[in-house]
Write an enzyme that holds these catalytic residues in place. Structure first.
Site, PDB file in Angstrom:
ATOM      1  N   VAL A  57     -24.888  12.826  54.985  1.00 31.91           N
ATOM      2  CA  VAL A  57     -25.144  12.702  53.545  1.00 31.91           C
ATOM      3  C   VAL A  57     -26.310  11.750  53.286  1.00 31.91           C
ATOM      4  O   VAL A  57     -27.186  12.035  52.472  1.00 31.91           O
ATOM      5  CB  VAL A  57     -23.872  12.246  52.790  1.00 31.91           C
ATOM      6  CG1 VAL A  57     -24.173  12.011  51.311  1.00 31.91           C
ATOM      7  CG2 VAL A  57     -22.770  13.289  52.940  1.00 31.91           C
ATOM      8  N   CYS A  58     -26.346  10.630  54.011  1.00 33.28           N
ATOM      9  CA  CYS A  58     -27.439   9.656  53.824  1.00 33.28           C
ATOM     10  C   CYS A  58     -28.780  10.299  54.178  1.00 33.28           C
ATOM     11  O   CYS A  58     -29.767  10.126  53.458  1.00 33.28           O
ATOM     12  CB  CYS A  58     -27.213   8.417  54.690  1.00 33.28           C
ATOM     13  SG  CYS A  58     -25.662   7.566  54.354  1.00 33.28           S
ATOM     14  N   ASP A  59     -28.807  11.024  55.273  1.00 30.74           N
ATOM     15  CA  ASP A  59     -30.002  11.725  55.732  1.00 30.74           C
ATOM     16  C   ASP A  59     -30.518  12.652  54.622  1.00 30.74           C
ATOM     17  O   ASP A  59     -31.693  12.593  54.238  1.00 30.74           O
ATOM     18  CB  ASP A  59     -29.650  12.506  57.001  1.00 30.74           C
ATOM     19  CG  ASP A  59     -30.763  13.380  57.505  1.00 30.74           C
ATOM     20  OD1 ASP A  59     -31.528  12.926  58.380  1.00 30.74           O
ATOM     21  OD2 ASP A  59     -30.866  14.549  57.052  1.00 30.74           O
TER      22      ASP A  59
END
Length: 167
Positions: A57-59
Site C-alpha cells: 500500500v505504501c509503495d
C-alpha cells in the site's frame, strides 16, 4: 481516535494534529543523512506518512503522489517513514520516484511524536496525511483508520485545490 493494523487496535504516541493549528517543528533526516528541520520547510506541503515504503500500500501510495506531482508544481510532497535513508533512496531510484522527497524519522522519532503518528506496538509510523499551507497552518489531516488501507485521495485533492485557490 481508533487506529487498527490488520484489524488489531494500536496505540499512537504523541499529540495528534488538528486542522487549523500550526505544524509543529520536527527533526528528520534526508537521504544523505543530513538533518532536516520542519521549521525550515516552506510553501504548500503534503506529508504522506507511511509505515514502510517497501510494503504494497505504501509503495502504491507514494507512486501515486509522484504521478500527481506534475499537476501541482508548486506543492512540495514529502513521504515520511522510519525506513533508513539508504532504503528510501534505493526505493525511490528503483521506482523512478523523483517528485516526492523522502524523509526518515529513524533517529529520534521526533516527527512521529509531534504528529501523533508513532505506533507504540510496532515502532512504525501510522498511515496519515497532513496538508500544510504557506503560513504553516495544517489545512487537512487524515489518520487512516486501518493502516493497511489507502488514504482518501479525493478529499485530499479537494482540500489541496482549496488551499491553492486561497493563496
Amino acid at each position: 481516535m481508533n487506529i487498527t493494523f490488520q484489524k488489531n487496535a494500536v496505540t499512537l504516541l504523541g499529540t495528534p494534529l488538528k486542522e487549523g493549528e500550526k505544524m509543529p517543528d520536527f527533526t528528520v533526516c534526508d537521504n544523505s543523512l543530513q538533518e532536516v528541520k520542519g521549521g525550515d520547510l516552506s510553501g504548500v506541503r503534503i506529508f504522506a506518512v507511511v509505515p514502510s515504503l517497501d510494503t504494497g500500500v505504501c509503495d502504491l501510495e507514494i507512486k501515486r503522489f509522484n504521478e500527481k506531482a506534475s499537476q501541482y508544481p508548486d506543492v512540495k510532497l514529502y513521504a515520511v517513514s522510519l525506513d533508513l535513508p539508504f532504503a528510501q533512496a534505493r526505493w525511490c531510484g528503483a521506482n523512478g520516484v523523483n517528485a516526492v522527497t523522502t524523509l526518515s524519522d529513524y533517529r529520534e522519532r521526533d516527527f512521529g511524536r509531534v504528529t501523533g503518528t508513532l505506533i507504540q506496538e510496532l515502532s512504525l509510523l501510522t498511515r496519515a496525511i497532513f496538508l500544510v499551507d504557506d503560513d504553516n497552518v495544517v489545512r487537512y489531516v487524515e489518520y487512516v483508520p486501518e493502516i493497511t488501507d489507502h488514504p482518501d485521495y479525493d478529499t485530499l485533492e479537494q482540500k489541496l485545490n482549496q488551499v491553492i485557490r486561497a493563496q
